[in-house]
Design a protein around this motif. Structure first.
Motif, PDB file in Angstrom:
ATOM      1  N   GLY A  82      36.785  -6.884  12.546  1.00  0.00           N
ATOM      2  CA  GLY A  82      36.617  -6.499  13.942  1.00  0.00           C
ATOM      3  C   GLY A  82      37.097  -5.102  14.278  1.00  0.00           C
ATOM      4  O   GLY A  82      37.071  -4.705  15.446  1.00  0.00           O
ATOM      5  N   THR A  83      37.508  -4.325  13.291  1.00  0.00           N
ATOM      6  CA  THR A  83      37.983  -2.969  13.538  1.00  0.00           C
ATOM      7  C   THR A  83      36.903  -1.944  13.201  1.00  0.00           C
ATOM      8  O   THR A  83      35.926  -2.240  12.522  1.00  0.00           O
ATOM      9  N   ASN A  84      37.131  -0.714  13.705  1.00  0.00           N
ATOM     10  CA  ASN A  84      36.335   0.453  13.327  1.00  0.00           C
ATOM     11  C   ASN A  84      34.854   0.293  13.664  1.00  0.00           C
ATOM     12  O   ASN A  84      33.981   0.431  12.805  1.00  0.00           O
ATOM     13  N   LEU A  85      34.557   0.032  14.935  1.00  0.00           N
ATOM     14  CA  LEU A  85      33.168  -0.030  15.401  1.00  0.00           C
ATOM     15  C   LEU A  85      32.569   1.373  15.411  1.00  0.00           C
ATOM     16  O   LEU A  85      33.162   2.317  15.923  1.00  0.00           O
ATOM     17  N   ARG A  86      31.371   1.499  14.847  1.00  0.00           N
ATOM     18  CA  ARG A  86      30.644   2.772  14.855  1.00  0.00           C
ATOM     19  C   ARG A  86      29.208   2.540  15.290  1.00  0.00           C
ATOM     20  O   ARG A  86      28.619   1.511  14.951  1.00  0.00           O
ATOM     21  N   VAL A  87      28.646   3.494  16.016  1.00  0.00           N
ATOM     22  CA  VAL A  87      27.231   3.475  16.401  1.00  0.00           C
ATOM     23  C   VAL A  87      26.506   4.479  15.524  1.00  0.00           C
ATOM     24  O   VAL A  87      26.882   5.654  15.467  1.00  0.00           O
ATOM     25  N   LEU A  88      25.473   4.037  14.825  1.00  0.00           N
ATOM     26  CA  LEU A  88      24.734   4.922  13.931  1.00  0.00           C
ATOM     27  C   LEU A  88      23.850   5.878  14.727  1.00  0.00           C
ATOM     28  O   LEU A  88      23.396   5.554  15.838  1.00  0.00           O
ATOM     29  N   PRO A  89      23.588   7.067  14.192  1.00  0.00           N
ATOM     30  CA  PRO A  89      22.655   7.985  14.844  1.00  0.00           C
ATOM     31  C   PRO A  89      21.285   7.337  15.016  1.00  0.00           C
ATOM     32  O   PRO A  89      20.845   6.545  14.172  1.00  0.00           O
ATOM     33  N   SER A  90      20.621   7.681  16.101  1.00  0.00           N
ATOM     34  CA  SER A  90      19.313   7.117  16.402  1.00  0.00           C
ATOM     35  C   SER A  90      18.192   8.003  15.865  1.00  0.00           C
ATOM     36  O   SER A  90      18.350   9.221  15.717  1.00  0.00           O
ATOM     37  N   TYR A  91      17.066   7.389  15.592  1.00  0.00           N
ATOM     38  CA  TYR A  91      15.873   8.144  15.199  1.00  0.00           C
ATOM     39  C   TYR A  91      15.440   9.007  16.374  1.00  0.00           C
ATOM     40  O   TYR A  91      15.400   8.544  17.519  1.00  0.00           O
TER      41      TYR A  91
END
Length: 218
Positions: free
Chosen positions: A147-156
């Motif tokens: 549950g740690t280190n949430l990241r949002v990936l770059p979008s197309y």
């Protein structure tokens, strides 16, 4: 729901007689986890399966949590946990993991209020990719399994949306469905590969074909 013993020339045999959807195999191929509808809610069950003998055991409740629904179960590659989507309100859901042995659950954080769905485990069972969908659109997220280190990936660039992330066997990229722009106001569903180190996208399917729901070979 059927289980196929082999890809070519295999036989189908009944596993569950009532309504059951989105099955997922345990890593050792001896169990299935699936969602089934009861009293307007989906719950998760597991069942022992022997593809060689063409037999299945009695389904066992895994997560039964009315009034919430549980959906999209995904077994971790190390066999210790199952990730799934759980509704948290009429318009929101979250990703949870549940320990197969102890029943201990961990809720994954979300980048915003909305629907969190289709969890996919990394090959080493340390991370989960999932789709987050809200009023501003949809993104792919990565989070550690604790549950740690949430990241949002770059979008197309200029994408019309994303869906169905699935981790590559080498752990270096994900495949996903992307609504790729093909003109000023035109789009096409395509399967893309996203490199997790750089965020770069590679379009894998021709834009003359509407493609969805990718799945890697082992």
């Amino acid at each position: 729901m059927d289980a196929i013993g082999t890809l070519h020339g295999g036989r189908a045999f009944p596993v569950v007689q009532r309504q059951a959807v989105v099955p997922g195999w345990s890593p050792d191929g001896t169990m299935l986890v699936f969602a089934t509808l009861a009293a307007y809610n989906f719950n998760l069950y597991t069942v022992a399966v022997d593809p060689a003998a063409g037999t299945a055991g009695t389904p066992v409740p895994f997560v039964v949590d009315a009034p919430h629904s549980q959906y999209e179960p995904s077994w971790s590659p190390d066999g210790t946990r199952i990730a799934f989507e759980r509704t948290t309100s009429s318009s929101t859901s979250a990703i949870f993991t549940r320990d197969v042995s102890t029943g201990v659950e961990v809720q994954m954080p979300a980048p915003f209020a909305g629907v969190m769905m289709v969890p996919s485990w990394s090959p080493d069972s340390t991370q989960i990719a999932f789709l987050a969908s809200g009023t501003a659109g949809s993104v792919i997220c990565l989070v550690n399994a604790d549950g740690t280190n949430l990241r949002v990936l770059p979008s197309y660039p200029k994408s019309g949306g994303v869906a169905w992330p699935t981790w590559s066997p080498d752990g270096k990229s994900i495949a996903l469905q992307v609504v790729v722009p093909t003109g000023k106001k035109t789009f096409q569903n395509a399967i893309c590969r996203q490199d997790l180190a750089t965020g770069a996208f590679t379009v894998l399917t021709p834009l003359t074909l509407s493609a969805a729901h990718p799945n890697w070979a082992p």
